[in-house]
Design a protein around this motif. Structure first.
Motif, PDB file in Angstrom:
ATOM      1  N   TYR A 132       0.925  -1.226  -0.184  1.00  0.00           N
ATOM      2  CA  TYR A 132       0.201  -0.120  -0.170  1.00  0.00           C
ATOM      3  C   TYR A 132       1.251   1.554  -0.031  1.00  0.00           C
ATOM      4  O   TYR A 132       0.754   2.661  -0.772  1.00  0.00           O
ATOM      5  CB  TYR A 132      -0.644   0.202   1.193  1.00  0.00           C
ATOM      6  N   ARG A 133       1.721   1.393   0.792  1.00  0.00           N
ATOM      7  CA  ARG A 133       2.928   2.412   0.691  1.00  0.00           C
ATOM      8  C   ARG A 133       3.714   2.206   0.030  1.00  0.00           C
ATOM      9  O   ARG A 133       3.793   3.793  -1.296  1.00  0.00           O
ATOM     10  CB  ARG A 133       3.711   2.420   2.392  1.00  0.00           C
ATOM     11  N   ASP A 134       4.047   1.382  -1.341  1.00  0.00           N
ATOM     12  CA  ASP A 134       4.961   1.732  -1.927  1.00  0.00           C
ATOM     13  C   ASP A 134       3.642   2.145  -3.136  1.00  0.00           C
ATOM     14  O   ASP A 134       4.433   3.096  -4.815  1.00  0.00           O
ATOM     15  CB  ASP A 134       5.267   0.023  -2.994  1.00  0.00           C
ATOM     16  N   VAL A 135       2.336   1.597  -3.292  1.00  0.00           N
ATOM     17  CA  VAL A 135       1.520   2.097  -4.407  1.00  0.00           C
ATOM     18  C   VAL A 135       1.489   3.649  -4.431  1.00  0.00           C
ATOM     19  O   VAL A 135       1.652   4.801  -5.105  1.00  0.00           O
ATOM     20  CB  VAL A 135       0.246   1.266  -4.708  1.00  0.00           C
ATOM     21  N   GLN A 136       1.225   3.208  -2.863  1.00  0.00           N
ATOM     22  CA  GLN A 136       1.043   5.242  -2.858  1.00  0.00           C
ATOM     23  C   GLN A 136       2.134   6.396  -3.284  1.00  0.00           C
ATOM     24  O   GLN A 136       2.202   7.652  -3.397  1.00  0.00           O
ATOM     25  CB  GLN A 136       0.333   5.375  -1.309  1.00  0.00           C
ATOM     26  N   MET A 137       3.432   5.895  -3.029  1.00  0.00           N
ATOM     27  CA  MET A 137       4.563   6.716  -3.026  1.00  0.00           C
ATOM     28  C   MET A 137       4.927   6.694  -5.498  1.00  0.00           C
ATOM     29  O   MET A 137       5.795   7.223  -5.067  1.00  0.00           O
ATOM     30  CB  MET A 137       5.853   6.392  -2.418  1.00  0.00           C
ATOM     31  N   SER A 138       3.780   5.431  -5.450  1.00  0.00           N
ATOM     32  CA  SER A 138       4.503   5.277  -7.238  1.00  0.00           C
ATOM     33  C   SER A 138       4.016   6.303  -8.358  1.00  0.00           C
ATOM     34  O   SER A 138       3.128   7.370  -7.741  1.00  0.00           O
ATOM     35  CB  SER A 138       3.858   4.539  -7.617  1.00  0.00           C
ATOM     36  N   PRO A 139       5.239   6.749  -8.687  1.00  0.00           N
ATOM     37  CA  PRO A 139       4.638   8.391  -9.500  1.00  0.00           C
ATOM     38  C   PRO A 139       3.505   7.742 -10.365  1.00  0.00           C
ATOM     39  O   PRO A 139       2.934   8.305 -10.384  1.00  0.00           O
ATOM     40  CB  PRO A 139       5.553   8.374 -10.456  1.00  0.00           C
ATOM     41  N   ASP A 140       2.679   6.539 -11.070  1.00  0.00           N
ATOM     42  CA  ASP A 140       1.713   6.504 -11.418  1.00  0.00           C
ATOM     43  C   ASP A 140       0.501   7.173 -11.014  1.00  0.00           C
ATOM     44  O   ASP A 140      -0.927   7.526 -10.811  1.00  0.00           O
ATOM     45  CB  ASP A 140       1.457   4.410 -11.781  1.00  0.00           C
ATOM     46  N   PHE A 141       0.333   6.282  -9.604  1.00  0.00           N
ATOM     47  CA  PHE A 141      -0.796   6.745  -8.806  1.00  0.00           C
ATOM     48  C   PHE A 141      -0.709   8.161  -7.914  1.00  0.00           C
ATOM     49  O   PHE A 141      -1.740   8.817  -7.970  1.00  0.00           O
ATOM     50  CB  PHE A 141      -0.371   5.895  -7.199  1.00  0.00           C
ATOM     51  N   SER A 142       0.542   8.952  -7.907  1.00  0.00           N
ATOM     52  CA  SER A 142       0.739   9.830  -8.080  1.00  0.00           C
ATOM     53  C   SER A 142      -0.079  10.305  -9.115  1.00  0.00           C
ATOM     54  O   SER A 142      -0.419  12.516  -9.130  1.00  0.00           O
ATOM     55  CB  SER A 142       2.113  10.414  -7.703  1.00  0.00           C
ATOM     56  N   GLU A 143       0.337  10.163 -10.212  1.00  0.00           N
ATOM     57  CA  GLU A 143      -0.562  11.266 -11.091  1.00  0.00           C
ATOM     58  C   GLU A 143      -1.746  11.005 -11.533  1.00  0.00           C
ATOM     59  O   GLU A 143      -2.757  11.605 -11.601  1.00  0.00           O
ATOM     60  CB  GLU A 143       0.532  10.213 -12.760  1.00  0.00           C
ATOM     61  N   LEU A 144      -2.387   9.870 -10.994  1.00  0.00           N
ATOM     62  CA  LEU A 144      -3.809   9.247 -10.712  1.00  0.00           C
ATOM     63  C   LEU A 144      -4.375  10.501 -10.053  1.00  0.00           C
ATOM     64  O   LEU A 144      -5.621  11.075 -10.578  1.00  0.00           O
ATOM     65  CB  LEU A 144      -4.568   8.512 -10.786  1.00  0.00           C
ATOM     66  N   ARG A 145      -3.791  10.574  -9.131  1.00  0.00           N
ATOM     67  CA  ARG A 145      -4.228  11.656  -7.801  1.00  0.00           C
ATOM     68  C   ARG A 145      -4.139  12.997  -8.137  1.00  0.00           C
ATOM     69  O   ARG A 145      -4.774  13.398  -7.613  1.00  0.00           O
ATOM     70  CB  ARG A 145      -3.066  11.560  -6.260  1.00  0.00           C
ATOM     71  N   ARG A 146      -3.501  13.565  -8.650  1.00  0.00           N
ATOM     72  CA  ARG A 146      -2.977  14.513  -9.577  1.00  0.00           C
ATOM     73  C   ARG A 146      -4.112  14.829 -10.532  1.00  0.00           C
ATOM     74  O   ARG A 146      -4.592  15.992 -10.918  1.00  0.00           O
ATOM     75  CB  ARG A 146      -1.078  14.717 -10.158  1.00  0.00           C
ATOM     76  N   ARG A 147      -4.503  13.972 -11.359  1.00  0.00           N
ATOM     77  CA  ARG A 147      -5.626  14.558 -12.185  1.00  0.00           C
ATOM     78  C   ARG A 147      -6.365  14.366 -12.237  1.00  0.00           C
ATOM     79  O   ARG A 147      -7.568  14.806 -12.255  1.00  0.00           O
ATOM     80  CB  ARG A 147      -4.584  12.784 -13.385  1.00  0.00           C
ATOM     81  N   PHE A 148      -7.143  13.847 -10.619  1.00  0.00           N
ATOM     82  CA  PHE A 148      -8.250  13.607 -10.132  1.00  0.00           C
ATOM     83  C   PHE A 148      -9.050  14.786  -9.281  1.00  0.00           C
ATOM     84  O   PHE A 148      -9.387  15.740  -9.748  1.00  0.00           O
ATOM     85  CB  PHE A 148      -8.508  12.457  -9.173  1.00  0.00           C
ATOM     86  N   ARG A 149      -7.548  15.457  -9.029  1.00  0.00           N
ATOM     87  CA  ARG A 149      -7.173  16.493  -7.882  1.00  0.00           C
ATOM     88  C   ARG A 149      -7.651  17.307  -8.954  1.00  0.00           C
ATOM     89  O   ARG A 149      -8.259  19.624  -8.628  1.00  0.00           O
ATOM     90  CB  ARG A 149      -6.677  17.081  -7.619  1.00  0.00           C
ATOM     91  N   ASN A 150      -6.994  18.069 -10.330  1.00  0.00           N
ATOM     92  CA  ASN A 150      -7.147  18.667 -11.632  1.00  0.00           C
ATOM     93  C   ASN A 150      -8.301  18.905 -11.863  1.00  0.00           C
ATOM     94  O   ASN A 150      -9.173  19.849 -12.404  1.00  0.00           O
ATOM     95  CB  ASN A 150      -5.652  19.003 -11.686  1.00  0.00           C
ATOM     96  N   PHE A 151      -9.707  17.952 -11.729  1.00  0.00           N
ATOM     97  CA  PHE A 151     -10.802  18.004 -11.978  1.00  0.00           C
ATOM     98  C   PHE A 151     -11.504  18.461 -11.139  1.00  0.00           C
ATOM     99  O   PHE A 151     -12.199  19.911 -11.663  1.00  0.00           O
ATOM    100  CB  PHE A 151     -11.222  16.488 -12.800  1.00  0.00           C
ATOM    101  N   VAL A 152     -11.851  17.822  -9.902  1.00  0.00           N
ATOM    102  CA  VAL A 152     -12.498  17.516  -8.756  1.00  0.00           C
ATOM    103  C   VAL A 152     -12.360  19.442  -8.154  1.00  0.00           C
ATOM    104  O   VAL A 152     -13.594  20.155  -8.145  1.00  0.00           O
ATOM    105  CB  VAL A 152     -12.941  16.685  -7.741  1.00  0.00           C
ATOM    106  N   PHE A 153     -11.447  19.345  -8.064  1.00  0.00           N
ATOM    107  CA  PHE A 153     -11.267  21.224  -6.779  1.00  0.00           C
ATOM    108  C   PHE A 153     -11.834  21.950  -8.146  1.00  0.00           C
ATOM    109  O   PHE A 153     -12.570  22.626  -7.259  1.00  0.00           O
ATOM    110  CB  PHE A 153      -9.735  20.888  -6.543  1.00  0.00           C
ATOM    111  N   PRO A 154     -11.378  22.518  -9.247  1.00  0.00           N
ATOM    112  CA  PRO A 154     -12.087  23.130 -10.050  1.00  0.00           C
ATOM    113  C   PRO A 154     -13.492  23.312  -9.860  1.00  0.00           C
ATOM    114  O   PRO A 154     -14.081  23.990 -10.153  1.00  0.00           O
ATOM    115  CB  PRO A 154     -11.114  23.528 -11.234  1.00  0.00           C
TER     116      PRO A 154
END
Length: 110
Positions: free
Chosen positions: A12-34
């Protein structure tokens, strides 16, 4: 039947720290917050107009239909529109990469 194995916490920690997961989270936040900010602004404009612009909101558009009623119905319409936009966006931009990440985590073949 549920899986009774103990989860490997480092996975779980490895997934959370992975670049792929970070990109998914960034993309999600860039849509949802605005989108959330846009809806909240629209909602508070409606509430403030209802509270302080009685003459404008009580203006009759047709018959007994007022500006306030149209704005109120617009709240429902915008909620459904945002939901529809999010679902279509997630189907195209989020779900395919999330599915790939899930397969990597589970060790399944694609």
């Amino acid at each position: 039947m549920s899986d009774t194995r103990e989860p490997d916490l480092t996975t779980y920690r490895d997934v959370q720290m992975s670049p792929d997961f970070s990109e998914l989270r960034r993309r999600f936040r860039n849509f949802v917050f605005p989108m959330t900010a846009l809806f909240l602004v629209w909602y508070f404009v409606y509430v403030l107009l209802a509270a302080y612009a009685h003459d404008f909101m009580s203006h009759k558009v047709a018959g007994n239909i007022t500006v306030a009623l149209l704005f109120g119905l617009g709240q429902f319409v915008s909620t459904f529109a945002i939901t529809l936009i999010y679902v279509r966006w997630a189907d195209r931009r989020l779900d395919p990469d999330a599915e790939k990440l899930r397969h990597q985590i589970e060790g399944a073949e694609q």
